[in-house]
Write a protein that holds these residues in place. Sequence first.
Motif, short mmCIF file in Angstrom:
data_model
loop_
_atom_site.label_atom_id
_atom_site.label_comp_id
_atom_site.label_asym_id
_atom_site.label_seq_id
_atom_site.Cartn_x
_atom_site.Cartn_y
_atom_site.Cartn_z
N SER A 56 0.84 -1.20 0.00
CA SER A 56 0.00 0.00 0.00
C SER A 56 0.87 1.25 0.00
CB SER A 56 -0.94 0.00 1.21
OG SER A 56 -1.84 -1.08 1.15
N SER A 57 1.92 1.23 0.80
CA SER A 57 2.85 2.37 0.84
C SER A 57 3.55 2.54 -0.50
CB SER A 57 3.90 2.16 1.94
OG SER A 57 3.28 2.11 3.21
N LEU A 58 3.94 1.43 -1.11
CA LEU A 58 4.60 1.49 -2.41
C LEU A 58 3.67 2.06 -3.47
CD1 LEU A 58 6.42 -1.97 -2.32
CD2 LEU A 58 7.55 0.26 -2.44
N GLU A 59 2.42 1.63 -3.46
CA GLU A 59 1.46 2.10 -4.47
C GLU A 59 1.13 3.57 -4.28
OE1 GLU A 59 -1.77 -0.62 -4.12
OE2 GLU A 59 -0.92 -2.02 -5.59
N ARG A 60 1.16 4.03 -3.03
CA ARG A 60 0.89 5.45 -2.77
C ARG A 60 2.13 6.31 -3.01
NH1 ARG A 60 -1.68 3.28 1.88
NH2 ARG A 60 0.10 3.95 3.14
N GLY A 61 3.25 5.69 -3.32
CA GLY A 61 4.48 6.44 -3.54
C GLY A 61 5.15 6.87 -2.25
N GLU A 62 4.75 6.26 -1.13
CA GLU A 62 5.33 6.63 0.17
C GLU A 62 6.57 5.79 0.44
OE1 GLU A 62 2.20 6.05 2.92
OE2 GLU A 62 0.94 7.65 2.11
N GLY A 120 4.56 -11.20 -2.95
CA GLY A 120 5.99 -11.01 -3.12
C GLY A 120 6.37 -10.38 -4.46
N LEU A 121 5.88 -10.94 -5.56
CA LEU A 121 6.25 -10.43 -6.88
C LEU A 121 5.64 -9.05 -7.13
CD1 LEU A 121 6.10 -13.61 -9.15
CD2 LEU A 121 8.12 -12.41 -8.26
N ALA A 122 4.46 -8.81 -6.56
CA ALA A 122 3.85 -7.48 -6.70
C ALA A 122 4.73 -6.43 -6.00
CB ALA A 122 2.45 -7.48 -6.11
N ILE A 123 5.26 -6.78 -4.83
CA ILE A 123 6.15 -5.86 -4.12
C ILE A 123 7.43 -5.65 -4.92
CG2 ILE A 123 7.59 -5.63 -2.05
CD1 ILE A 123 5.37 -7.02 -0.47
N CYS A 124 7.97 -6.73 -5.48
CA CYS A 124 9.18 -6.60 -6.33
C CYS A 124 8.93 -5.63 -7.47
CB CYS A 124 9.57 -7.97 -6.89
SG CYS A 124 10.21 -9.12 -5.66
N LYS A 125 7.80 -5.76 -8.11
CA LYS A 125 7.47 -4.89 -9.25
C LYS A 125 7.43 -3.43 -8.82
CE LYS A 125 3.87 -4.23 -12.77
NZ LYS A 125 3.33 -2.91 -12.37
N HIS A 126 6.80 -3.16 -7.69
CA HIS A 126 6.70 -1.78 -7.23
C HIS A 126 8.07 -1.21 -6.85
CE1 HIS A 126 2.41 -1.01 -7.35
NE2 HIS A 126 2.19 -2.20 -6.86
N ILE A 127 8.91 -2.03 -6.25
CA ILE A 127 10.25 -1.55 -5.87
C ILE A 127 11.06 -1.20 -7.11
CG2 ILE A 127 12.46 -2.26 -4.87
CD1 ILE A 127 10.89 -3.85 -2.79
N ILE A 128 11.04 -2.09 -8.10
CA ILE A 128 11.79 -1.82 -9.33
C ILE A 128 11.24 -0.60 -10.05
CG2 ILE A 128 12.41 -2.75 -11.59
CD1 ILE A 128 13.92 -3.97 -9.21
N GLU A 129 9.92 -0.46 -10.10
CA GLU A 129 9.32 0.70 -10.76
C GLU A 129 9.60 1.98 -9.99
OE1 GLU A 129 5.22 -0.29 -11.36
OE2 GLU A 129 5.64 -1.46 -13.18
N ALA A 130 9.77 1.88 -8.67
CA ALA A 130 10.14 3.06 -7.88
C ALA A 130 11.54 3.53 -8.24
CB ALA A 130 10.06 2.74 -6.38
N HIS A 131 12.34 2.64 -8.82
CA HIS A 131 13.67 3.00 -9.33
C HIS A 131 13.60 3.51 -10.78
CE1 HIS A 131 15.10 0.64 -5.88
NE2 HIS A 131 16.31 1.14 -6.08
N GLN A 132 12.35 3.63 -11.31
CA GLN A 132 12.14 3.99 -12.71
C GLN A 132 12.76 2.96 -13.66
OE1 GLN A 132 13.40 6.95 -10.68
NE2 GLN A 132 11.23 6.94 -10.19
#
Length: 360
Positions: free
Chosen positions: A183-189, A313-325
């Motif tokens: 949730s934090s990752l999706e909100r950009g927090e 797990g994989l959803a979190i991985c995706k958000h982390i990598i996308e947070a790195h652009q």
Amino acid sequence: MFDPKNLSPRKLSFFTALGLAAPISLIDLAIEHEWKAALISFLVVLIGGYLLISIVLERFIYRKIKVIYKFIYQTKATRRQETYYKYILPKKSLDEVAVDVENWAQENQQKVATLQANEEFRREFLQNLSHEFKTPVFAIQSYVETLLAGDMIDPLLNRKFLEKTAVNVDRLTTLLQDLDEISSLERGEITIVKRNFVIQDLLKETFESISIKAEQKNIHFSIKKGCEAPITVNADKERVRQVVLNLFENAIKYGKTNGSVKAGIYKTDDKRILVEISDDGVGIEEKSLPRIFERFFRTECGRRMDVTGSGLGLAICKHIIEAHQQTIHIRSTENVGTTIGFTLAAKKDWGKDEAAVVNG
């Protein structure tokens, strides 16, 4: 030039009046045999008919177009807009108005399709969420009710039940933590602290931290030939460790006994490094690949092999990598294995101890 496919209201009025004036004047000429009278009749009918038809037609079209545009834009017009609709829009050809309506229809069709997809995703999400919570909650409930009933007097059996209860509590805790994190990752927090580090070192350290799990299935880790030379990336080391750890755990979980996990590191260009982690496990069916990074999505085979996973797990991985652009992708074939790759930024020019902070 006469163009029947693109007539303005005024042109339509003129040609309609001309169609009335010509036969009327010819009939008048045939009866009276006076060409002057016939000419006057022609001009009177042409001018009068044009004015009458033009006024009626423009008022009719304006009224209809006004309703159409109000429906399309769903706004209440100001006086200036009313003037615009009245004096500008009628100058548009009906084909131009048709194009506006078609564009509006296509846009709304896309919105409806998006809403339907979101609704389907929401329904599946709630079903999956209910399923993931239901299993540990019901297990905890049954163990606690049995203990409260007082039917069990064997201390060892009581302890066994309490241990199973604790395992399910831990599972619930992990699930809630994963939900909170995603949730934090999706909100950009999320704050990304980028540093330069050697990716091969991180891969080795991470696999070593879960080597006990790998030893249970005799799974060995190696870096592919030609990829051993140290490559420095610029990223949030701990967040990347989290991604790599999740991918290694999946590779071990769904890998075959006496199998292997291999990592490949490649320079795609001067700006990006590609990291790929491959296993020789059960693989994933083709129909499931497009959804593999969705929250709670797990294949039927995955659910059978791992009843304790959260599917996050994989959803979190995706958000982390996308947070790195950056991007993450997957390739897989059933009974052959799976490769998951992601990109990271290449080494930056600042010193080893310097860092860049990016708000996700």
